[in-house]
Design a protein around this motif. Sequence first.
Motif, PDB file in Angstrom:
ATOM      1  N   GLU A  89      16.956  12.840  -6.241  1.00  9.94           N
ATOM      2  CA  GLU A  89      17.118  13.980  -7.039  1.00  9.94           C
ATOM      3  C   GLU A  89      15.519  14.043  -7.973  1.00  9.94           C
ATOM      4  O   GLU A  89      15.156  15.149  -8.025  1.00  9.94           O
ATOM      5  N   MET A  90      15.485  13.121  -8.470  1.00 10.42           N
ATOM      6  CA  MET A  90      14.042  13.057  -9.324  1.00 10.42           C
ATOM      7  C   MET A  90      12.925  13.317  -8.470  1.00 10.42           C
ATOM      8  O   MET A  90      12.264  13.963  -8.909  1.00 10.42           O
ATOM      9  N   LEU A  91      12.897  12.433  -7.446  1.00 15.72           N
ATOM     10  CA  LEU A  91      11.608  12.516  -6.951  1.00 15.72           C
ATOM     11  C   LEU A  91      11.570  13.737  -6.053  1.00 15.72           C
ATOM     12  O   LEU A  91      10.405  14.523  -5.981  1.00 15.72           O
ATOM     13  N   SER A  92      12.608  14.310  -5.522  1.00 17.22           N
ATOM     14  CA  SER A  92      12.351  15.513  -4.862  1.00 17.22           C
ATOM     15  C   SER A  92      12.271  16.824  -5.967  1.00 17.22           C
ATOM     16  O   SER A  92      11.563  17.920  -5.651  1.00 17.22           O
ATOM     17  N   ALA A  93      12.653  16.774  -7.131  1.00 18.83           N
ATOM     18  CA  ALA A  93      12.422  17.608  -8.295  1.00 18.83           C
ATOM     19  C   ALA A  93      10.763  17.367  -8.615  1.00 18.83           C
ATOM     20  O   ALA A  93      10.170  18.599  -8.940  1.00 18.83           O
ATOM     21  N   GLU A 121      23.694   7.403 -17.136  1.00 16.91           N
ATOM     22  CA  GLU A 121      23.064   6.297 -17.330  1.00 16.91           C
ATOM     23  C   GLU A 121      22.281   5.568 -16.057  1.00 16.91           C
ATOM     24  O   GLU A 121      21.029   5.172 -16.144  1.00 16.91           O
ATOM     25  N   ALA A 122      22.681   6.048 -14.944  1.00 17.20           N
ATOM     26  CA  ALA A 122      22.085   5.749 -13.682  1.00 17.20           C
ATOM     27  C   ALA A 122      20.603   6.525 -13.460  1.00 17.20           C
ATOM     28  O   ALA A 122      19.687   5.928 -13.194  1.00 17.20           O
ATOM     29  N   TYR A 123      20.733   7.690 -14.100  1.00 23.55           N
ATOM     30  CA  TYR A 123      19.447   8.304 -14.011  1.00 23.55           C
ATOM     31  C   TYR A 123      18.414   7.670 -14.843  1.00 23.55           C
ATOM     32  O   TYR A 123      17.333   7.486 -14.397  1.00 23.55           O
ATOM     33  N   HIS A 124      19.041   7.566 -16.163  1.00 19.62           N
ATOM     34  CA  HIS A 124      17.833   6.743 -17.070  1.00 19.62           C
ATOM     35  C   HIS A 124      17.559   5.444 -16.486  1.00 19.62           C
ATOM     36  O   HIS A 124      16.294   4.969 -16.747  1.00 19.62           O
ATOM     37  N   GLU A 129      13.375   1.577 -14.410  1.00 18.13           N
ATOM     38  CA  GLU A 129      13.184   0.457 -13.639  1.00 18.13           C
ATOM     39  C   GLU A 129      11.895   0.887 -12.472  1.00 18.13           C
ATOM     40  O   GLU A 129      11.354  -0.004 -12.065  1.00 18.13           O
ATOM     41  N   GLU A 130      12.186   2.066 -11.884  1.00 18.74           N
ATOM     42  CA  GLU A 130      11.253   2.526 -10.852  1.00 18.74           C
ATOM     43  C   GLU A 130       9.826   3.080 -11.363  1.00 18.74           C
ATOM     44  O   GLU A 130       9.136   3.280 -10.517  1.00 18.74           O
ATOM     45  N   ASN A 131       9.788   3.215 -12.593  1.00 18.11           N
ATOM     46  CA  ASN A 131       8.672   3.715 -13.316  1.00 18.11           C
ATOM     47  C   ASN A 131       8.466   5.031 -12.864  1.00 18.11           C
ATOM     48  O   ASN A 131       7.204   5.297 -12.672  1.00 18.11           O
ATOM     49  N   ILE A 132       9.454   5.803 -12.818  1.00 18.94           N
ATOM     50  CA  ILE A 132       9.368   7.311 -12.449  1.00 18.94           C
ATOM     51  C   ILE A 132       9.002   8.045 -13.689  1.00 18.94           C
ATOM     52  O   ILE A 132       9.645   8.045 -14.802  1.00 18.94           O
ATOM     53  N   ASP A 133       7.846   8.899 -13.732  1.00 18.27           N
ATOM     54  CA  ASP A 133       7.445   9.798 -14.743  1.00 18.27           C
ATOM     55  C   ASP A 133       8.299  11.078 -14.729  1.00 18.27           C
ATOM     56  O   ASP A 133       7.788  11.976 -14.228  1.00 18.27           O
ATOM     57  N   TYR A 163      29.965  10.680 -24.291  1.00 13.73           N
ATOM     58  CA  TYR A 163      29.904   9.592 -23.168  1.00 13.73           C
ATOM     59  C   TYR A 163      28.495   9.983 -22.514  1.00 13.73           C
ATOM     60  O   TYR A 163      28.035   8.876 -21.757  1.00 13.73           O
ATOM     61  N   ALA A 164      27.951  11.278 -22.408  1.00 13.62           N
ATOM     62  CA  ALA A 164      26.735  11.252 -21.956  1.00 13.62           C
ATOM     63  C   ALA A 164      25.592  10.514 -22.472  1.00 13.62           C
ATOM     64  O   ALA A 164      24.800   9.996 -21.815  1.00 13.62           O
ATOM     65  N   LEU A 165      25.721  10.174 -23.777  1.00 11.68           N
ATOM     66  CA  LEU A 165      24.613   9.475 -24.776  1.00 11.68           C
ATOM     67  C   LEU A 165      25.077   7.981 -24.733  1.00 11.68           C
ATOM     68  O   LEU A 165      24.089   6.946 -25.010  1.00 11.68           O
ATOM     69  N   GLU A 166      26.285   7.589 -24.285  1.00 13.91           N
ATOM     70  CA  GLU A 166      26.529   6.194 -24.121  1.00 13.91           C
ATOM     71  C   GLU A 166      25.716   5.463 -23.298  1.00 13.91           C
ATOM     72  O   GLU A 166      25.150   5.638 -22.092  1.00 13.91           O
ATOM     73  N   ASN A 167      25.401   4.336 -23.822  1.00 10.07           N
ATOM     74  CA  ASN A 167      24.466   3.445 -22.969  1.00 10.07           C
ATOM     75  C   ASN A 167      22.877   3.942 -22.816  1.00 10.07           C
ATOM     76  O   ASN A 167      22.165   3.074 -22.291  1.00 10.07           O
ATOM     77  N   THR A 168      22.539   4.919 -23.455  1.00  7.02           N
ATOM     78  CA  THR A 168      21.359   5.396 -23.033  1.00  7.02           C
ATOM     79  C   THR A 168      20.741   5.724 -24.718  1.00  7.02           C
ATOM     80  O   THR A 168      19.618   6.369 -24.626  1.00  7.02           O
ATOM     81  N   THR A 169      21.106   5.329 -25.671  1.00 11.97           N
ATOM     82  CA  THR A 169      20.784   5.678 -27.088  1.00 11.97           C
ATOM     83  C   THR A 169      19.225   5.494 -27.149  1.00 11.97           C
ATOM     84  O   THR A 169      18.491   6.129 -27.636  1.00 11.97           O
ATOM     85  N   TYR A 170      18.598   4.119 -26.589  1.00 10.43           N
ATOM     86  CA  TYR A 170      17.608   3.743 -26.801  1.00 10.43           C
ATOM     87  C   TYR A 170      16.485   4.029 -25.346  1.00 10.43           C
ATOM     88  O   TYR A 170      15.422   3.359 -25.401  1.00 10.43           O
ATOM     89  N   SER A 171      17.092   4.579 -24.591  1.00  7.86           N
ATOM     90  CA  SER A 171      16.275   5.203 -23.372  1.00  7.86           C
ATOM     91  C   SER A 171      14.747   5.777 -23.759  1.00  7.86           C
ATOM     92  O   SER A 171      15.039   6.910 -24.320  1.00  7.86           O
ATOM     93  N   PRO A 172      13.982   5.298 -23.170  1.00  9.11           N
ATOM     94  CA  PRO A 172      12.573   5.715 -23.537  1.00  9.11           C
ATOM     95  C   PRO A 172      12.442   7.283 -22.486  1.00  9.11           C
ATOM     96  O   PRO A 172      11.465   7.757 -22.825  1.00  9.11           O
ATOM     97  N   LYS A 173      13.361   7.559 -21.813  1.00 11.09           N
ATOM     98  CA  LYS A 173      13.073   8.622 -21.030  1.00 11.09           C
ATOM     99  C   LYS A 173      13.942   9.791 -21.446  1.00 11.09           C
ATOM    100  O   LYS A 173      13.996  10.896 -20.925  1.00 11.09           O
TER     101      LYS A 173
END
Length: 606
Positions: A89-93, A121-124, A129-133, A163-173
Amino acid sequence: MKSLLFAIPFFLLVVMTNAQSSKVFPDKLVMALNHPYSLYSAQSPWFGFFQYSNYVNKDIGVHTTEATYLPLISEIANPLYIDDAVKFEMLSAQASGVDGFQFVIRYIPFGDLKVLSRIIEAYHRVANEENIDFKFSLFLDFHHPASVKQDQMMNMMKMQLKYALENTTYSPKWLRSERGEIITLTGNTESIIDELNISNVSYGTIQAKIENDLSYVDTVDSALVSIEKFVNEPLEYIYQTRFPRSKNYINKVLSKYAGIWNIHVNNSAVDEIIPSLAKKHNKPYVQFLSAQESQFMYRKNKPHGLVISANKQTGTFRGELQNAVNFDAQMISLNSWNDLKKGNFIAPELNHGFGFNVLLKHYKDQWKNNEMSKDEILLLAYNTTKTTTEVKSQLDLIITERHAKKEDMDKVEIVTYLTSEGDVYCNEQFVGKAPKGMNSFYLDIPNGGVTAEVKRENKAVYVVTGKTPIRDKAYRYNFLINTYTNQDQKFLDQIIDLAVDPVVRQNTMRFLLTQKQQQAYKEAVRTKVMENINTLKEHQITSSSLSQKRAKTNKKYKKEIARILGSQNYSIWEEIEMEAEELSRRRHASYKEGEVKGQLLQPFEF
């Protein structure tokens, strides 16, 4: 244990950024609304709807529109593991000109919030991990039924957001302002309080209330602040208003919030109000963008009444993109990436082409880099069923004319972007001269096939043929716009490569494929996809030729896979394919059962 733990604690990020001058957007970005459940993975509760066998919907009769919006990925792969699904989804976007997703949070009476958390969480995680901009932000849509009170709506949305923010609080994305706040667009903002809920009160009544009592802005603000407190996360709100003519109200909104946006109203004088006021307040303006507005809406008192908005093919879309350029918008908010049932999506899909993707990338170069593209465009756009088409459907067709006139829907549109003048033809008839730059032509074609050409010195430079004919008779209405461009094949090849990579990787691990076998596998998939795309475009769902040709193509595909893998490995491959098809049927049935019971069932685990 939280899966996204990054080095800089959030409170330190806030302290660091507060010491600097505040800036809302770090860069000009195209952010598309993303519905997290709309994912081609068995770990998403909606994926059963993304299968051809479920999407043709022959069994639902003639009381609805033709269900032809089928994701391209469904023709290429079995339901993907969640990591592969979000990566695709990210790469095709990105290939479509999109820089990030806005996760949509809205009132829903049911939902498995753990699934929502897992997908976001999987998106982030995968992007990191894949260094996707790629970046992520939030979109809070406060539209809700009249029967639902403010407290009930707010409680549900707060829990979803938590729940959307759970586990992603410190995500740089997360897309953050320089103050460290997550960029959050609001939609139907005034509906956050009962007195201004558009489901209860008319637009005119709400407008009169807010103009006579500006304290409503403070009331709305208190509700938005309560959301921040509940999730314990600072949010940078970009406020949507539906009332661009109410200047005093807009001025007060701009005094409180970081930025503002509104829906394009196809009126140049009105469209200029919001960006001009934002500029006076030194606040960013966000440009709204939608491929097709408000498709496939049903009225409660008329279950067989279809309400659609008239569109001048790609005209409104191009107008909104041009506004982003003219008003120097700081962000484009695209509605949407994957809201397939509403019709306003640009995710790669089998039937309706990639014209909107091509246009987005073209205008983005001018908007973001102030550069005019060197890639010429010939685009053909039309509806395959007209308002005059004879259909078996028993729907009462209701067409609103907010963005275009009813008669505009029945025209064929030819759009050119040329670096030098060219002659435009349609079905071998001269249409007119297209000067350098962007131009559009509108024609009345009664029915049948459509071909557009650009010629120079009487020689064809570009030829684009619509694979789906305009029909004088149809089984159901289909008012999604079909587009064809001279850049389609290049874009399609890119998307197929993105989609087939995880499939080849998995089969290489299973069967130890050689480089030669991997390449042959990709070519087999590409051939099948191209043949099935052409078949779907040429035939209606009810046509016996459709199923026959698809069966023939798929049989040839399986024969080629057997040749590549060998008989023993092919038997294993075929068993996996059958298990995937059965899983899809079970998930589709489970969702329908859960919908009836008022709950969303937990997806099966791999």
